[in-house]
Write a protein that holds these residues in place. Structure first.
Motif, mmCIF file in Angstrom:
data_model
loop_
_atom_site.group_PDB
_atom_site.id
_atom_site.type_symbol
_atom_site.label_atom_id
_atom_site.label_comp_id
_atom_site.label_asym_id
_atom_site.label_seq_id
_atom_site.Cartn_x
_atom_site.Cartn_y
_atom_site.Cartn_z
ATOM 1 N N ASN A 260 0.810 -1.224 0.000
ATOM 2 C CA ASN A 260 0.000 0.000 0.000
ATOM 3 C C ASN A 260 0.839 1.268 0.000
ATOM 4 N N SER A 261 1.895 1.292 0.818
ATOM 5 C CA SER A 261 2.636 2.548 0.904
ATOM 6 C C SER A 261 3.440 2.790 -0.380
ATOM 7 N N ASP B 133 -5.640 7.872 1.976
ATOM 8 C CA ASP B 133 -4.705 6.831 1.562
ATOM 9 C C ASP B 133 -4.169 6.090 2.787
ATOM 10 N N PRO B 134 -4.294 4.754 2.767
ATOM 11 C CA PRO B 134 -3.924 4.006 3.974
ATOM 12 C C PRO B 134 -2.440 4.122 4.317
ATOM 13 N N GLY B 135 -1.581 4.282 3.324
ATOM 14 C CA GLY B 135 -0.152 4.325 3.608
ATOM 15 C C GLY B 135 0.344 5.703 3.979
ATOM 16 N N ASN B 152 -8.104 0.370 5.640
ATOM 17 C CA ASN B 152 -7.614 0.625 4.287
ATOM 18 C C ASN B 152 -8.543 1.516 3.470
ATOM 19 N N PHE B 155 -9.649 1.092 -0.236
ATOM 20 C CA PHE B 155 -9.156 -0.158 -0.817
ATOM 21 C C PHE B 155 -9.834 -1.383 -0.227
ATOM 22 N N ASP B 156 -10.603 -1.178 0.818
ATOM 23 C CA ASP B 156 -11.247 -2.290 1.494
ATOM 24 C C ASP B 156 -12.760 -2.179 1.294
#
Lengths: 442, 303
Positions: A260-261, B133-135, B152, B155-156
């Motif tokens: 993800n990152s 954004d999860p990151g 997430n 994205f989830d």
């Protein structure tokens, strides 16, 4: 007095009414104006719609148009820019209203569908006298056919190749002139290139789903599209199951957090981990080179075709592209055809290729562009590889019996990669969903 | 005398009709006409350019019996409406109650909270995609300060709709302004009378403010319900390439309808979908109107 007042009222109402109608008339009066202009100069004005409005692309397409306009005295091409999100819905509305543009740039993969739905004009009437089909990569040409007739002339295309960092290869003792050739090597090299400190990655060797989708890997392994020539659909196979599970092993290996990152950085362009050396290999389109040129000038990189599933399987890659079409109902199809011929001929195509660093559909133009002095050494290397790769590149035109099939498959694949379905379940469901769609549309 | 007056009235009414004629023509050409056309076309295989054959109720039948995506998209939309409408309504009321205080600098805060309502559209959705954004996004960063491992988000599939609902809360400013205006219109006498009877702040809020602004709440609920069913742009921008993903979790009704119309060119099918949506929203609105007399209070209304 009363009469006077009544008269004024009616007059006022009429003025209001007419001003209300003015809105409808602007487009018409514009057209009339154009036609009149055309008449005074003795030229037929044709309207050409593209989505190339960026600072980089607009001057290039307008130069091509200006060259065409200067080359003869019969036709005047007028360029209309429409944003990418709007152009085709607007075109559709214009066709339905009976007042379409004369030439429009459209997606190559749905050309046959638009032919079937009578949105794009059948070009065989022109091709009979003026066969230009051999100018283009056969794969691109075939994508424009519906029941043997062409409905659009290929303009540009792309393909998928593997970029790799030569310095990173050297650092871990891999030969920078010998990039991976098979999936097994890809895995092996990636493992060597991974650099970890504790649980964190300082460098990721490779991740197959950054830059391209699962579908390209399926295509690469199978050497063919889900649909065969008779429009039979086949996705639920043992090989596909294996491919999906292989893709999943990468995700499990690096873990969600890393994936993800990195994904976020890949999307952000400037901070792309490949530029900073934090990612050693990535599958991308050749135009990715222009980003390397702009953001990571000193990167020592190489480019190679996508590795094969196993030795001897073939390096199949995937591409898309755009065509120039004459919408059904165009008032000047003959003139539009003349312009399309110019647009897809060597000179214009080569200019487009060199200025944009874009793959063009015209084979001769692509090969000449690859030798252009305007490219740097790296540019030439990438462009040559791109041209070479067209030989292994397949397009995936949407079948007229199931135009929206990918929206049935993708959710199942999402579920698989998220872990809520097995590969087998996802493939079985996709097979069933698409088959019932085909049945419904037949 | 009488005859003359009649002709004058007649003249005036003719002038009147001529005055409204542009509107009538506009209405017929751009609203009523397309409405009738789309209803008729929903019984055909209309694809805009090449065909328009009568197919009876086939489109409707296909939607209800064969198309699982129809049900998926309907469920997604209902989920979104059922949670976001109450949440944004309560959020807007709460916020306007806070901004209805008489404290220094209140104008600044009112402007600040209204600002997001001015900004809207694609730019804001892109901004939220980065925030969520999860990151690298701000939202999970802030959560991590409190030791929470953020989801997430987009994205989830479990979190995509909550993400959009969460995002919608940011733009309650428009409704907030309405509530603020109506709260300021509540007569001070009522509060004074309540204070004499010993009512505290909460009692005043629930027994005076809320009942007095029910007409605005009603209006807001009805319009945001209708708006909620029409959610499109958010999903088109924020679900990977307008696909409605991941796993169809953002495939809202209008997005699916749009895809049928403009990707697959099944215009007749899409029109059938639009009429089904119309019926759903119509029934819900009627239901709301019927329910309204039980809880909406109009000042000066005779019971």
């Amino acid at each position: 007095m009363d009469k006077m007042r009544g008269f004024i009222l009616v007059l006022a109402a009429l003025v209001l009414f007419l001003s209300g109608c003015a809105g409808f008339q602007t487009s018409n009066s514009n057209n009339e104006k154009n036609e009149q202009e055309g008449n005074t100069e003795g030229k037929t004005v044709i309207d050409f719609w593209t989505f190339w409005g960026s600072e980089i692309r607009k001057p290039i397409i307008e130069k091509i148009i200006a060259d065409f306009n200067a080359s003869q005295d019969e036709i005047e091409v007028k360029h209309t820019f429409l944003p990418f999100g709007d152009i085709w819905t607007k075109e559709l509305a214009a066709i339905a209203a009976g007042d379409p543009p004369d030439v429009v740039i459209n997606d190559i993969n749905a050309t046959a569908l638009r032919g079937q739905k009578k949105q794009a004009m059948n070009l065989s009437q022109f091709l009979e006298n003026d066969d230009i089909s051999t100018r283009f990569y056969p794969e691109l040409w075939d994508a424009t056919l519906y029941e043997g007739d062409s409905y659009g002339i290929p303009f540009n295309t792309d393909t998928r190749v593997l970029f790799y960092n030569k310095d990173a290869f050297e650092e871990v003792g891999l030969d920078p002139e010998k990039p991976p050739t098979t999936w097994a090597e890809l895995e092996e090299y990636a493992a060597k290139l991974d650099k970890k400190s504790g649980n964190d990655y300082d460098r990721v060797g490779f991740y197959p789903l950054w830059g391209i989708g699962y579908d390209v890997w399926l295509l690469n392994a199978n050497g063919q599209n889900y649909f065969d020539e008779q429009n039979n659909f086949q996705i639920d196979t043992a090989k596909n199951e294996e491919v999906l599970n292989w893709l999943k092993t990468w995700k499990d290996r690096y873990g969600d957090d890393v994936v993800n990152s990195y994904q976020a950085q890949i999307d952000s362009q400037q901070g792309h981990p490949f530029f900073s050396g934090d990612l050693a290999m990535i599958a991308q389109t050749p135009t990715f080179y222009t980003q390397i040129r702009d953001y990571a000038k000193d990167l020592n990189f190489g480019v190679v075709e996508l590795p094969e599933y196993e030795a001897g399987n073939g390096n199949t890659s995937w591409g898309g592209g755009f065509v120039a079409e004459i919408p059904e109902g165009s008032k000047n199809p003959e003139e539009a055809w003349e312009f399309i011929k110019y647009l897809t001929d060597v000179q214009a195509q080569e200019y487009w290729a060199v200025q944009n660093f874009d793959n063009v559909a015209n084979i001769e133009a692509a090969e000449t562009a690859a030798q252009s002095d305007e490219f740097t050494e790296d540019g030439t290397m990438v462009y040559e590889k791109a041209v070479e790769n067209m030989e292994h590149t397949l397009l995936t035109p949407v079948p007229v019996v199931a135009p929206d099939f990918s929206s049935l498959i993708n959710p199942n694949m999402d579920e698989f990669f998220l872990g809520s379905m097995t590969a087998k379940e996802a493939l079985e469901k996709s097979q069933k969903d698409v088959e019932s769609l085909i049945k419904k549309n037949q | 005398m009488g005859k003359k007056r009649l002709t004058m009235r007649r003249k005036e009414s003719i002038s009147g009709y001529i005055f409204v004629l542009p509107w009538i023509i506009g209405f017929l050409a751009f609203t009523a006409g397309p409405l009738v056309f789309s209803f008729a076309a929903s019984f055909t295989n209309y694809n805009i350019t090449s065909q328009m054959d009568f197919v009876g109720a086939e489109n409707y039948q296909g939607l209800f019996t064969e198309d699982s995506l129809f049900w998926t998209s309907l469920w997604n939309t209902l989920y979104f409406v059922a949670i976001s409408v109450p949440l944004t309504t309560i959020g807007a009321i709460f916020l306007s109650a806070l901004l209805n205080q008489d404290i220094p600098g209140i104008r600044f805060f009112r402007t600040l909270y209204y600002l997001p309502a001015v900004l809207s559209g694609v730019g804001v959705y892109m901004l939220w995609m980065q925030l969520l954004d999860p990151g690298t996004g701000m939202v999970n960063l802030v959560l991590s300060w409190f030791g929470i491992d953020g989801p997430n988000w987009l994205f989830d599939p479990e979190w995509t709709k909550p993400s959009l609902i969460f995002m919608k809360l940011w733009s309650v400013g428009g409704a907030m302004l309405l509530y603020l205006a109506s709260m300021q219109g509540v007569s001070k006498n009522l509060y004074e009378a309540a204070e004499i009877d010993g009512a505290n702040t909460w009692k005043k809020f629930f027994h005076i403010t809320i009942p007095m602004i029910t007409p605005v709440i009603f209006f807001d609920v009805v319009t945001s319900l209708i708006g909620g069913f029409q959610i499109f742009q958010e999903a088109y921008v924020m679900s990977n390439n307008g696909e409605g993903g991941p796993a169809n979790s953002l495939l809202f009704y209008n997005l699916y309808m749009w895809k049928q119309a403009f990707t697959n060119f099944n215009m007749g099918y899409a029109m059938a979908m639009s009429w089904i949506l119309f019926v759903i929203v119509f029934i819900l609105t009627i239901f709301n109107l019927k329910l309204a007399p039980r809880w909406v209070h109009y000042e000066g209304e005779e019971k």
